[in-house]
Every structure is written in C-alpha cells, then in structure tokens.
Enzyme design. Structure first.
Site, PDB file in Angstrom:
ATOM      1  N   ASP A  95       3.480 -65.456  65.683  1.00 44.31           N
ATOM      2  CA  ASP A  95       5.170 -65.608  64.320  1.00 44.31           C
ATOM      3  C   ASP A  95       5.641 -65.171  65.630  1.00 44.31           C
ATOM      4  O   ASP A  95       5.751 -63.849  66.189  1.00 44.31           O
ATOM      5  CB  ASP A  95       4.887 -64.291  63.040  1.00 44.31           C
ATOM      6  CG  ASP A  95       6.146 -64.753  62.560  1.00 44.31           C
ATOM      7  OD1 ASP A  95       6.889 -65.668  63.179  1.00 44.31           O
ATOM      8  OD2 ASP A  95       6.614 -63.849  62.162  1.00 44.31           O
ATOM      9  N   ASP A 118      11.923 -69.929  64.513  1.00 41.46           N
ATOM     10  CA  ASP A 118      10.966 -69.111  63.656  1.00 41.46           C
ATOM     11  C   ASP A 118      10.060 -70.246  62.872  1.00 41.46           C
ATOM     12  O   ASP A 118      10.236 -70.773  62.098  1.00 41.46           O
ATOM     13  CB  ASP A 118      11.399 -68.019  62.477  1.00 41.46           C
ATOM     14  CG  ASP A 118      10.441 -67.569  61.453  1.00 41.46           C
ATOM     15  OD1 ASP A 118       9.575 -66.739  62.200  1.00 41.46           O
ATOM     16  OD2 ASP A 118      10.280 -67.402  60.070  1.00 41.46           O
TER      17      ASP A 118
END
Length: 544
Positions: free
Chosen positions: A386, A136
């Site tokens: 993201d 992530d």
C-alpha cells in the site's frame, strides 16, 4: 469495494541483495494531515515543474509514461522541535487505516496526509483545469472536490494558500447513467436495475433497459478517518507530454464530491478496480495499463530531499531493448527485481496482496504466521502492498518476535538504552538512545549506530534486504526550549497490527515508509509485485 488480487504462478527467481553503502538513498517518510505540518501541496513553481517533466518515453516497441510524484511536505519547512507530534500523528493514522481494513462496509482507501501527489488536466479547451490528487494503490477510484464544496472537520488539514481550489465542473463533463458499467463498478457491483430504481427510473423503463436519461446515484466512500459522497462523471483527461501532442483520454470517469468529512484533497486510485487510473489508461492504450512502478525518494524529513520528485512510471519495458535498456534502468540489470506473486482474494479483489514467509532480524530468521502467507476462503490473511499507508503493520505474534530480536541485538555489544518515554510520545517502538551509549564487554565505541539488518522474505523464494532507514529512524529528542537535554534516539518503524483472525481483512500491510529507496513494480499482466534497490533521484534524472 473490496479488492481484486489474483494468484500468480509466474515467479521466475528469487533474489537477496547485499547491504548497500550508507550513502545510498533510502525511503522518504510520510506524514499525517493531522500533524502540525499541514498537508501542503506543491507551490506554483513546482506545479510548473510538474508539467515541464511529463514525458512519454519510447523504449523500443514500448512507451513509458513518466509522472513526478511530489511529497505533500515539499512546500513545508520541517521543525525538529515537533518531531514527536509528527511521528505520533503518522503512527495513529497508519493504525486507523489498517483497522478500517477489518471493520468496513465499503472499500478502504488511503489515509490522507501520508502520500504523494500527481497532476493532470480535466476538461476540454479552453476550460481545461489542472487537478492535483494523492496517488494511492490502496483505493480504486479517482475523485476530486468539486464546486460548491464543503469539507467538514478539515481545519488544519490543508493550507489554503497552496491547496488547489475545488474543481469547477466543465461544460464538457457528463453525468454517468445508472445503466453504465461504471455506475455498477463504483457501487460495488450492484445490479443496474437496483441503481436505476434508486435513480427513480420508472419500472417500465427499467424492464426495457431504457434508463439512459437517469444519472447514476451518488456513492459513499470511506477512508481511515474521513469519507465523502460523490457523483460520477466523464470528461476529457489530458496529460502534457514532451512530444508534440498531449496524451488525451476522452470519457475519463471520475467522482465529483461536493461534501466530505476530513478530506479536502482528492485521490487518484491505483488499485485493481475498473475505475482506477491504470485500468482506464489500459482501456485507452493497453501497454500503459499492464504495469506501473514508483521509486520514492528518501528524505528523512530533510527539506531539500523532500522537494525532489519521485518517479511514477506507467507502461511496460519489452525485452530485447538494445541501447535503450541502460537508459530505462540507470545502468542496472532489467531483471534485478525480486518478484513475488500477487495473492487472490475473491472477497476483497481490489488490493495488491502478497504473501510474507518470514523476516530476518540480524542473523535470525523469524517465520511469519500462516495467515501472512496465504488467504483463506473468507478473505482473511495476506499482506497488502500500500502506497497510502505510512508504516508497515505486522500481526501481533510476528511483531513481538521482531521487537524481541531487535531489542536483544541493540542491548548486546554497545548496549543501547531503551527510550520508553520517546515511545509513548511517538507511537513507535522500540526506541533507543543511540548517543552516549556504554560499550559492552570486548567492544569498542563507534560513531555509527549499529542496528541489525532486516530482510523481508516473500512468497516464491523472493527476499528483499531493507535499507536501514526503512526500518530505523534516528532523530534528536529534546531541545524544545523547556530545559530538556538533547539526546539522539532511534526508533524501529514497524507497527503492531494486532490480532484479527476472522475479520475478513489482511493480516499485515507493507507501508510506503518501508518501500522508499526501492523501485516497486506492479506487474498486472503477470500478477506479481517486484522490488529493486534504486537511487530514486538518479532514476528520475536518468529517465527525465
């Protein structure tokens, strides 16, 4: 912990690619852990595949470290009868994650279940253990569940048959002291005196900086719909290589959680914090930490596609590579990226912020509001790139403009009918019935669904033509055994992020759905993010 993005002035060119053939692979779709398709990890066979393909690739004076990223649904069979529930859960989790950016006391990381996993080993021989974590870019810490482990409200979020067991802390692991920089970093930069006081180090020892025997206090970390409390450790990280020896990093820092809320699986944070995986690799070998990229294989819920590995590439490619240049980029130019500078946000320095200038829908360019282009002194504005959020979020005023223009295009010509019931069941909007449409005046019926082209215009005169599947998902509605007629529908996959002018968070977010079918490069040295169209499965084959 807020993020660390700094403005780049090194933007050399802009680029806008022509439309690609429909056969070109485009982005994978991510799913929520709360969906009926439980977050399942790769099977044991695929785990073997993981380690068989860890590579250290020499390219002239640079070395690239190649990881295979696995979609968490790689071991699942997609059931088309439950598409609505799957889409509804991913839209809900994308919205929850984005809202946390605007109402938080701590760093916000990925919403689990919408991501890709990577694996490596922790501990020293003979007690090495393979760990599998979510990758992530929206979080800055590496953490994993550790024995004994209690997960509150985790029912249905993972498959016990495929989820790795909690990590058994090895004898070689050591707790980090309250005086270490790592302890201060994981506690949002709190002074060591405060941390050592919390660790019950005597005042005299605090004044003399003699608290080495007192471990760093536990830290709290929150996500879109979950959280955990962890202690911070160091141990040996090992990455198997195709070369004779493995890459071994000693004193690798990670969080060890014994309790979590809705978080059964750990995370490898790739954000801009000091404890992220790239930052720790840079301490070990600088060329590995100055740049990374990933290329997410498109699968559109197809079982075979979702099982293909998506390449994660750590390291920089030098110029003047000679014959190895073609191998790195799969016969594409090395300079074919559309680069946009990272924006600086001193209030939230750990995320990757960029500026969005406009979105073109069809033949109309829609300007973005000013808070999408820059970040003010209070930390408001900008767009976060993201990997851990599924769908992109746009501020309400821009989202409404995009929906309006998109709807006008769909209703003209072939006159697609709006599917409002599907919108209610999926959380996506607008949706249209794209079979049995009525041709408009002067048009001919065509098999292919005609949707407007979409182009994202970033700061620095950098434009990216989006693959069609990145913003328009087609699936079958109905056929659920209740007598409902099957209809083919298509939905736009951008979401309304609302209006938060003074919340101290981003104005928008670029999710992984819109990044798929692209190689997305994070150039940490020049502080810029780049995008290039790729056949990601072919790129994996070329590099591997």
């Amino acid at each position: 912990m807020p993020f660390k993005t700094k403005r780049s002035t090194d933007l050399r060119f802009g680029f806008c690619q022509p439309p690609q053939p429909s056969s070109f692979k485009t982005p994978c779709h991510s799913f929520s852990s709360s969906s009926p398709y439980r977050r399942s990890m790769a099977s044991s066979v695929f785990s073997i595949f993981f380690f068989a393909f860890f590579l250290l690739i020499s390219v002239a004076s640079s070395k690239l470290l190649l990881f295979p990223l696995t979609h968490y649904l790689s071991n699942s069979q997609f059931n088309t009868n439950q598409t609505h529930r799957l889409l509804k859960s991913t839209t809900a989790r994308s919205a929850a994650r984005f809202l946390r950016h605007h109402n938080r006391q701590v760093s916000v990381a990925l919403s689990p279940g919408s991501d890709y996993t990577m694996s490596f080993s922790l501990g020293s021989a003979p007690k090495k253990t393979t760990v599998t974590l979510y990758m992530d870019t929206g979080s800055d810490t590496v953490w994993l569940p550790c024995k004994p482990f209690t997960c509150i409200m985790c029912e249905g979020k993972s498959d016990p048959k495929t989820t790795p067991p909690p990590y058994n802390i090895s004898t070689s692991a050591a707790l980090v002291t309250c005086q270490s920089r790592s302890c201060s970093a994981v506690h949002s930069g709190l002074p060591t005196s405060d941390l050592c006081a919390a660790a019950r180090c005597p005042l005299e020892s605090i004044e003399m900086s003699e608290c080495n025997k007192f471990s760093c206090p536990a830290f709290y970390y929150a996500y879109g719909d979950g959280s955990f409390v962890a202690r911070i450790y160091t141990d040996t990280l090992e990455i198997p290589m195709s070369a004779p020896t493995s890459l071994v990093i000693r004193n690798f820092t990670f969080g060890c959680a014994h309790e979590s809320l809705g978080e059964p699986i750990g995370v490898a944070g790739f954000g801009r914090g000091a404890l992220s995986l790239p930052a720790q690799l840079a301490d070990f070998s600088p060329h590995l930490g100055t740049q990374f990229s990933y290329c997410l294989v498109s699968h559109s819920f197809d079982t075979d596609q979702v099982r293909q590995p998506s390449p994660l590439i750590l390291g920089r490619v030098d110029s003047g590579l000679g014959v190895n240049k073609a191998k790195r980029v799969g016969a594409l130019r090395l300079d074919d990226f559309a680069y946009t500078p990272m924006l600086e946000n001193s209030k939230h320095p750990y995320y990757y912020y960029v500026g969005l200038e406009a979105i073109t829908v069809g033949n109309r360019r829609l300007p973005a509001p000013e808070n999408m282009k820059k970040i003010d002194g209070k930390g408001n504005g900008g767009m976060v790139v993201d990997s851990g959020t599924t769908y992109s979020m746009l501020p309400e005023i821009l989202y409404n403009s995009v929906v309006s223009q998109f709807g006008k295009w769909m209703k003209s010509g072939l006159a697609y009918k709006r599917a409002r019931g599907v919108e209610d069941r999926t959380g996506l909007s607008p949706c249209f019935y794209v079979d049995g449409h009525q041709p408009g005046p002067g048009t001919k019926r065509k098999e292919a669904v005609l949707v407007p082209q979409m182009v994202l215009h970033f700061g620095g005169n950098s434009s990216v033509v989006m693959p069609r599947k990145n913003y328009f998902y087609e699936f079958i509605d109905g056929g659920d055994g209740k007598g409902k007629v099957k209809r083919k529908v298509g939905c736009m996959t951008l979401m309304n992020g609302g209006y938060f002018p003074d919340s101290g968070g981003p104005a928008g977010l670029l999710g992984n759905y819109q990044q798929q079918g692209l190689e997305v490069v994070y150039d940490l040295l020049k502080k810029r993010v780049g995008f290039a169209r790729r056949k990601c499965a072919s790129l994996w084959d070329t590099l591997g």
